[in-house]
Structures are given as structure tokens and as C-alpha cells.
Design an enzyme around this catalytic site. Sequence first.
Site, mmCIF file in Angstrom:
data_model
loop_
_atom_site.group_PDB
_atom_site.id
_atom_site.type_symbol
_atom_site.label_atom_id
_atom_site.label_comp_id
_atom_site.label_asym_id
_atom_site.label_seq_id
_atom_site.Cartn_x
_atom_site.Cartn_y
_atom_site.Cartn_z
ATOM 1 N N GLY A 187 -9.236 -1.152 -25.853
ATOM 2 C CA GLY A 187 -8.850 -0.059 -24.972
ATOM 3 C C GLY A 187 -9.089 1.292 -25.632
ATOM 4 O O GLY A 187 -10.009 1.479 -26.434
ATOM 5 N N SER A 188 -8.197 2.243 -25.338
ATOM 6 C CA SER A 188 -8.443 3.646 -25.700
ATOM 7 C C SER A 188 -8.422 3.931 -27.190
ATOM 8 O O SER A 188 -8.833 5.013 -27.606
ATOM 9 C CB SER A 188 -7.424 4.541 -24.986
ATOM 10 O OG SER A 188 -7.597 4.479 -23.588
ATOM 11 N N VAL A 189 -7.923 3.006 -28.022
ATOM 12 C CA VAL A 189 -8.046 3.197 -29.465
ATOM 13 C C VAL A 189 -9.511 3.400 -29.841
ATOM 14 O O VAL A 189 -9.845 4.167 -30.749
ATOM 15 C CB VAL A 189 -7.443 1.998 -30.228
ATOM 16 C CG1 VAL A 189 -7.813 2.041 -31.705
ATOM 17 C CG2 VAL A 189 -5.930 1.970 -30.069
#
Length: 638
Positions: free
Chosen positions: A227-229
Amino acid sequence: MQVEDRTRAAAWVGLVCGIGLVARLFWLQVFAAEELRAAGRGQSKITVTLEAPRGSIYDRDLRPMAHTVGGASPKKDRGGSVISSRGGRVYVGREASAHVVGFVGSDGGGLEGVELSRDEALTGVKGRAVLGRFADRRTIELERRDPVGGGHVVLSLDLELQEAAHNALRAGVEKERAESGSAVVLDPISGEVLAMANWPSYDPGALGRSPIDSRRNRAITDLLEPGSVFKVVPFAAAIDEDLVPGGARIDCGNGKIRIAGRTIRDVHPYESLPFEEVLVQSSNVGTIHVAEIVGPERLYRYSKGFGFGEPTGIDLPGEGRGKLNAPGDDLWSGLSLACLAIGQEVTVTTVQMACAMGVLASGGILVEPHAVLRMLGPHGEVHAVSLRRPVRRVVKPETAARMTRILTRVVEEGTGTNAAIEGVRVAGKTGTAQRAHPEGGYEGGGYNSTFAGYLPDRSPPLVIAVAVIDPREEHYGGTVAAPIFREIAELIVRRDAVRGPRIAPGSALARVRVPSLGGKSIDQARNELERIGLRTRVEGEAGRVSQQEPRPGTALTRGASVLLLAAPSQRDDTMAVEVPELTGLSIRGAHRALLDLGLGLRLDGNGHVIGQLPRAGQRVAPGTVCSVRAEPRSGGAS
């Protein structure tokens, strides 16, 4: 004549029998004497193998984590037979460190973890004893070759920190009724793994009490979409390649974008955001536009640079390599660039996430992680030491420094506020990824919640990566994984407070507070910073300071840099702006309101605004930094 023949035959028979008797007596006297003497005493011989004691496994401070109890001396069972006792293997960390330490089988050989990867070194050389046993069951040792004990392994793990990570992870997974979770604490400078926790776990001393599936070291074996990591990769690439001019705003499409027949949405819609703000607010649409600027080939190259799509090389068995599709591959589609930018269509392990974030924490270098610190001989002599193994430079030091400033804002005012620690600067990124459904697509597949961050003012700036798989209560990385990060990081901060500050060798011990520089000329700000031993980096046109990073009041060691964002100088009477009413707004809303007017923000607290200076309606010069106080409130994140 017949009498003579019979006499001659008898003589020959007697001679032969005499010779045979003499030969038999000779054999008995010379070759079978000892056996006959033993038999005469009612004695028999038994040869016994003496098992070598297995070496111990210690944490970095030489606290035992696995050791063998019992000796290797021969013992008798109830029937008088002599046996050799291997002794039991005792595991001190039990569930907390099971996946790293591993366990041994019934034959004493290592089957998982370090017990397996260092089995040859831990296993000693067997000895041998020859025993004599009498008819009355008395036993004596006739000869003996002592066994040589195995060597010892010193891990990089910190047992106290390992148990804290285990407890925080378990509590977080159980609270969210999640399928599983993993957490890694990494020194990004040396590559030493200080903690590696997984839940569910097992007791290596009682294997039958837990399912086999719980024995998997998920931190290095299980693959997940981060995801956004993963958004740190396109942003670091754009900064490193100088692709986005200072002050540029990124189109965020009012929260949605349609690519290759699929609509990708944001949790919070924006028309546009400044470049850094896209990452702070974790806008999917804005990040996709940044990735388009970077381009597919360059994004793939930086993704590989950060260590994705290949094993980290950690010295533990069973590591997965993850999946990273390359442009032009059969699996690369018109949607792939967008998906990769926001952490989908890529799979990683938790330890890969930690290493990737370690690139930014260390100043741009990817380092190979390791769990073994050194190898000792049977008597404690040092046989081998694990050295730092830098893999490659991924980004320039200036890029890593700027990314740290952005990721600090993520925690202070963006999606990662649940990772914040009062009085301590924390940098990090949240992640929330839909899980792929077993029958294809993402609909109904659940979520992965992630957070990866570090303590940039600490030396070394320890990295903590957390992954929670399929949480059932909440699913945003900021509400599920970030609190686990914070709990682990708080232990580090508390211990540092007791043990003294952790400052890099060669730096001054004194720490200074960053002053408020908003509205001052660049020359004034630079002189003020130089007087207290801080360096200056300026972005934007020459003029007055419109924003600064880190924020006023942050404690820095002498020699650290402060970023100044400059705006053109204007006459106050023609360019003065009216301070908006901020009370009741969220931090995001207040920041947007000030940003639209060219004003800076100094934040105290989290949640919603309860006070501000200057007051609403007051006219101030552009670039003025407004102090805002907020009440803590829980909130979602992406």
C-alpha cells in the site's frame, strides 16, 4: 607287525593332539588373556557414544535465549544398561523470539531459525567411552574420549526490545481480530536486526501445543502488497532526479482518476496539492501523477534500488523475494504504473519494508540485514564477527534528508499521527492495501495495514516496520499499524532517556532548538541558524521565509540542516493577508487554509484546532508562521 603299526599310529595321533593343545594354550595365553580374565571376573564391554553439548544462543547483551541443560556423562537405566543423556533444550524467549531462534528436533539437530541456519556450528564433536560391566552389575570406565562442545551464537536481537515488539504486535493483532502480523526493528546503519516478531507464534519447547502454520517466520516469508508505504519510492525518485520544480502543485483530480478502465479514488478528495503535501496527505491520485512524471522505467529502477523484488540476504532460512513486475513484462499492463506507485501489483516482506525505509533513515544507503552478531567457540573465544554490508547507494544524501522532512510531516500532521511521540521527532509512512481475492481481483479480499518509520534524531535512527494482515475492526494503516509502531518506539525512547542520549560519534553533545524563522529574510534566518550551529538549505526564490522544516522548537544536534522555503519579498502594506478563523478545523483543514494564503503552520498537539496565534482577522505579511494548538483525537488514516 600289527602291534608296531598300532603303536606308530597312536604316536602320531598323540603328537598331533599335543601340538594342537600347545597351540590352543598359546592362543589362550597370548591373544585371549584379557577376555578370559574379564570373563573370569564376570565382566563385559560396552561402547557408549558421548553426545557433545549443543552450543548456546545469546542476545546481543549475552543474555541466554537457548541453551542445553544436562550433561553428556554415561548413565544407567533401571535395567543396568548404560545410556547417554543429550539433555533438554531450554528456550528463554519462548513465543517472543521463537521464529528467529528456531528449535531442534528429537535428534538434537536444528529444524528452524538460527538453530537450523547455524546448526553445524552449534553441533559439537561426539566423544566415546568404553565401559566394563561385571556380573554383579558394577561398571567401570576402561577408556574415554571426551566430546567437544558446540560453538555459541550471539544474535543482534535485544531480548527486552524483542519481547516489547512481540507484546505490542500480539495486542494489536488481537485487538483488530486480524489474521496475523509481523514487526521488525532494524539498525539501518549496521544492518543489525534488533527485534523480529510474528503473531501467531509458538513455544519451541512445546511444539505440540500450536499449529504448524504458527511456526512460519512471517516477517521474512510472507508476501503482502504494502500500500501507501511504497509511495516513498516515486517521491524519492522524483526528488533525486530533480523532476518536480519547487513550489509545483500536483493535480489530485478531486479525489479520483480513471486509468485503463478502472477508477482509483482517494479517501479525502483534493483538487490539487503542493508536491510534498501529496505524500503527507497520502493522495493516491496525486502520487499516480508523480509516478507519471518519473516514468515506468525509472520507477522500476528505483524500486529495485530500494531492494524490492529481490531477497534482502538476511541470514535466516526461508526468505521470500517478493514480486516486482518490470515494464515490458507479460504482467505489465496499462494500469501497472498507477498500481505500483500506490503499492499494489507489488509484493514485499516486512523485512524488505524495513530495509527500504532504512535507505532514507541512513542517508541513502541500502544495507543487508543480519540477525547474527558474532560466532563464539566452545569456550567463548570469538570465531567470526558479522560486518556491515552496504549493498548500494540508492538516493543522494540530500534526497534522503528531504524525504525525512516530508515523512516527519506525515506523522505530525498527515495520516500517521497515531505514530507520534510527544517531544520526539518521528518520520514514517502509513499504508493500506486491498488484499487480492483468491478468485482474482480485489473485491472482498480484505486489507493489509502497514506502517514503516524511524526516529531521525536518534543515532542510529532505528527503523520499525509493522504489517497487520486482514484486520477485521479497522483497516487503515494509521489506525491499525501506527499504534504498534508507537508502542515499540516508546520503549526505545524511554530506554534512551535512562541510558543517555544516543548521538552519532563526532557530533557535539549539545542539542539546540530550532527558532521560529517565518517572515524573516533568508539572510536573517541563515545568520540566526549559524549562530546556534545549524546549517541552512534554501528552496524557492530569494526573499523571506514562508515555511521551515523542521518546525520551530524541534531539538537538533549541532551541524544538522534546516530547510527554508522562500517566497519573494513584498511590501507588507500591499501584500498583507487576513488570518483565517481556524478554531474547530482539523489539522488538515487548518493547514490547507493557511497554505492557500501563503502562511506557515506551527502545530502543538493533534486533532482539531482549539486556539491560534495570530488571531483570526489580523492582517499579517505572507510567510508568517501561525501557531495552532489542537486537542488530540483519534482519526482514520490511509
